[in-house]
Design a protein around this motif. Structure first.
Motif, PDB file in Angstrom:
ATOM      1  N   ASP A  93       6.739  -0.244  12.737  1.00 36.55           N
ATOM      2  CA  ASP A  93       7.761   0.710  12.302  1.00 36.55           C
ATOM      3  C   ASP A  93       9.008   0.623  13.180  1.00 36.55           C
ATOM      4  O   ASP A  93      10.133   0.726  12.692  1.00 36.55           O
ATOM      5  CB  ASP A  93       7.184   2.123  12.337  1.00 36.55           C
ATOM      6  N   GLY A  94       8.816   0.422  14.480  1.00 34.97           N
ATOM      7  CA  GLY A  94       9.948   0.331  15.401  1.00 34.97           C
ATOM      8  C   GLY A  94      10.714  -0.972  15.310  1.00 34.97           C
ATOM      9  O   GLY A  94      11.824  -1.086  15.834  1.00 34.97           O
TER      10      GLY A  94
ATOM     11  N   TRP B 242      16.014  -0.943   3.728  1.00 34.54           N
ATOM     12  CA  TRP B 242      14.983  -0.630   2.737  1.00 34.54           C
ATOM     13  C   TRP B 242      13.829   0.121   3.380  1.00 34.54           C
ATOM     14  O   TRP B 242      13.289   1.066   2.800  1.00 34.54           O
ATOM     15  CB  TRP B 242      14.453  -1.925   2.108  1.00 34.54           C
ATOM     16  N   TRP B 243      13.455  -0.268   4.578  1.00 29.88           N
ATOM     17  CA  TRP B 243      12.308   0.345   5.255  1.00 29.88           C
ATOM     18  C   TRP B 243      12.535   1.844   5.474  1.00 29.88           C
ATOM     19  O   TRP B 243      11.630   2.651   5.346  1.00 29.88           O
ATOM     20  CB  TRP B 243      12.076  -0.357   6.588  1.00 29.88           C
TER      21      TRP B 243
ATOM     22  N   HIS C 183       7.252   4.770   5.483  1.00 29.22           N
ATOM     23  CA  HIS C 183       6.112   5.684   5.620  1.00 29.22           C
ATOM     24  C   HIS C 183       5.000   5.310   4.637  1.00 29.22           C
ATOM     25  O   HIS C 183       3.818   5.324   4.993  1.00 29.22           O
ATOM     26  CB  HIS C 183       6.560   7.129   5.365  1.00 29.22           C
ATOM     27  N   ILE C 184       5.389   4.971   3.417  1.00 30.87           N
ATOM     28  CA  ILE C 184       4.397   4.587   2.415  1.00 30.87           C
ATOM     29  C   ILE C 184       3.680   3.311   2.827  1.00 30.87           C
ATOM     30  O   ILE C 184       2.445   3.198   2.733  1.00 30.87           O
ATOM     31  CB  ILE C 184       5.061   4.404   1.038  1.00 30.87           C
ATOM     32  N   VAL C 185       4.456   2.334   3.311  1.00 26.68           N
ATOM     33  CA  VAL C 185       3.853   1.066   3.756  1.00 26.68           C
ATOM     34  C   VAL C 185       2.891   1.316   4.912  1.00 26.68           C
ATOM     35  O   VAL C 185       1.784   0.752   4.947  1.00 26.68           O
ATOM     36  CB  VAL C 185       4.949   0.067   4.170  1.00 26.68           C
ATOM     37  N   ILE C 186       3.296   2.169   5.861  1.00 19.70           N
ATOM     38  CA  ILE C 186       2.443   2.468   7.022  1.00 19.70           C
ATOM     39  C   ILE C 186       1.131   3.108   6.569  1.00 19.70           C
ATOM     40  O   ILE C 186       0.041   2.748   7.050  1.00 19.70           O
ATOM     41  CB  ILE C 186       3.183   3.391   8.005  1.00 19.70           C
ATOM     42  N   VAL C 187       1.221   4.066   5.655  1.00 19.92           N
ATOM     43  CA  VAL C 187       0.002   4.741   5.174  1.00 19.92           C
ATOM     44  C   VAL C 187      -0.916   3.748   4.474  1.00 19.92           C
ATOM     45  O   VAL C 187      -2.138   3.746   4.698  1.00 19.92           O
ATOM     46  CB  VAL C 187       0.379   5.904   4.234  1.00 19.92           C
ATOM     47  N   VAL C 188      -0.337   2.893   3.627  1.00 18.10           N
ATOM     48  CA  VAL C 188      -1.153   1.905   2.897  1.00 18.10           C
ATOM     49  C   VAL C 188      -1.820   0.943   3.888  1.00 18.10           C
ATOM     50  O   VAL C 188      -3.026   0.651   3.785  1.00 18.10           O
ATOM     51  CB  VAL C 188      -0.285   1.129   1.888  1.00 18.10           C
ATOM     52  N   LEU C 189      -1.057   0.461   4.860  1.00 17.33           N
ATOM     53  CA  LEU C 189      -1.624  -0.457   5.850  1.00 17.33           C
ATOM     54  C   LEU C 189      -2.688   0.231   6.702  1.00 17.33           C
ATOM     55  O   LEU C 189      -3.699  -0.388   7.069  1.00 17.33           O
ATOM     56  CB  LEU C 189      -0.516  -1.005   6.754  1.00 17.33           C
TER      57      LEU C 189
END
Length: 294
Positions: free
Chosen positions: A39-40, A191-192, A210-216
């Motif tokens: 994320d960072g 985009w992120w 946030h969505i990508v982080i949750v899915v991962l």
């Protein structure tokens, strides 16, 4: 009892609990660290459009102004001050350019007057103006900016007061025949970090990242569960726990006694090294004083 099979089945339920849980927690910590670093790694904003335009390049303070250059500056001067910094070489002055002090010039008229007197005028800095905004550029802003997001601009002239307007406000000013100038770079979210929606109860923006982080995270948690319940891995961890139970662990009194011994030995060694270093340093200084007088 036969083992249950399936993606969510627990292999040998209840056996090797502590080692298997510890192994899963360790992998989970690594997963969280990876997601935080991921994320960072993404910048929150990038430049959509620079807020200034370079009218003339100083070419590292060596550009000598010509009549054509001054004519090009006059096209922008009517919209506001240009803030030109120059070096003016008097006629017959043979000093290197770097020895001539830079000075501000208020208008292109002053530049023309200097040239008429036979002086040489060199740009000290690039001539940079606030960027005028067109209707087509506002359409670009609309694609990347949220409707309520503000952009710092000056209305009417480059030297005008800075105000904040959304895209609709800028568009209205241009349609009214006014010139609008950017007072800084126009940024857009990557985009992120682009907002998908806002949670009304807590007023928290949810971004694509946030969505990508949750899915991962969910995929990673499932992968950890499967690894932890792989028969080969699980049997190894179960056997490890059974072997650990056979270990004759030291009592509390023994641990405290051993710790005291380690501390005392470490302190004695530290004192010994300090004394040895002091003696060595004294000897070296004495030899230098006798043979070199220092």
């Amino acid at each position: 009892m036969p083992e249950k099979k399936g993606l969510l089945a627990v292999y040998k339920h209840g056996q090797g609990l502590w080692t298997r849980v510890t192994f899963a927690v360790a992998l989970g910590i690594f997963l969280l660290w990876f997601l935080v670093e991921l994320d960072g790694a993404f910048e929150s904003e990038v430049v959509l459009m620079e807020g200034t335009v370079t009218v003339l390049d100083s070419k590292k303070s060596t550009r000598r102004l010509t009549e054509e250059d001054i004519a090009s500056l006059e096209e922008y001067e009517k919209y506001g001050p240009l803030n030109i910094m120059v070096r003016i070489r008097e006629k017959g002055d043979d000093r290197p350019l770097v020895e001539i002090k830079e000075e501000p010039v208020g208008s292109t008229g002053d530049l023309r007057a200097a040239l008429a007197e036979g002086k040489s005028v060199y740009l000290y800095d690039d001539v940079v103006i606030d960027r005028p905004v067109t209707a087509a550029e506002v359409e670009i802003f609309k694609r990347y900016k949220q409707p309520e997001e503000k952009i710092d601009v000056a209305i009417g002239s480059m030297g005008g007061e800075q105000v904040s307007r959304d895209c609709a406000g800028i568009e209205a000013e241009i349609k009214a025949g006014k010139r609008v100038y950017l007072k800084g770079d126009v940024l857009r979210r990557t985009w992120w970090h682009s907002r998908l929606f806002t949670v009304p109860a807590v007023e928290v923006d949810i971004n694509n990242g946030h969505i990508v982080i949750v899915v991962l995270f969910l995929l990673g948690a499932f992968a950890i569960f499967r690894v932890d319940n792989n028969p080969r891995n699980a049997d190894f961890l179960i056997e490890t726990e059974s072997e650990l139970k056979k270990v004759d662990w030291s009592s509390k009194e023994e641990v405290i006694g051993s710790t005291k011994v380690v501390i005392l030995i470490s302190a004695a060694f530290l004192i010994f090294m300090f004394v040895l270093d002091t003696v060595y340093l004294t000897i070296v200084r004495t030899i230098k004083s006798i043979f070199f007088g220092a």
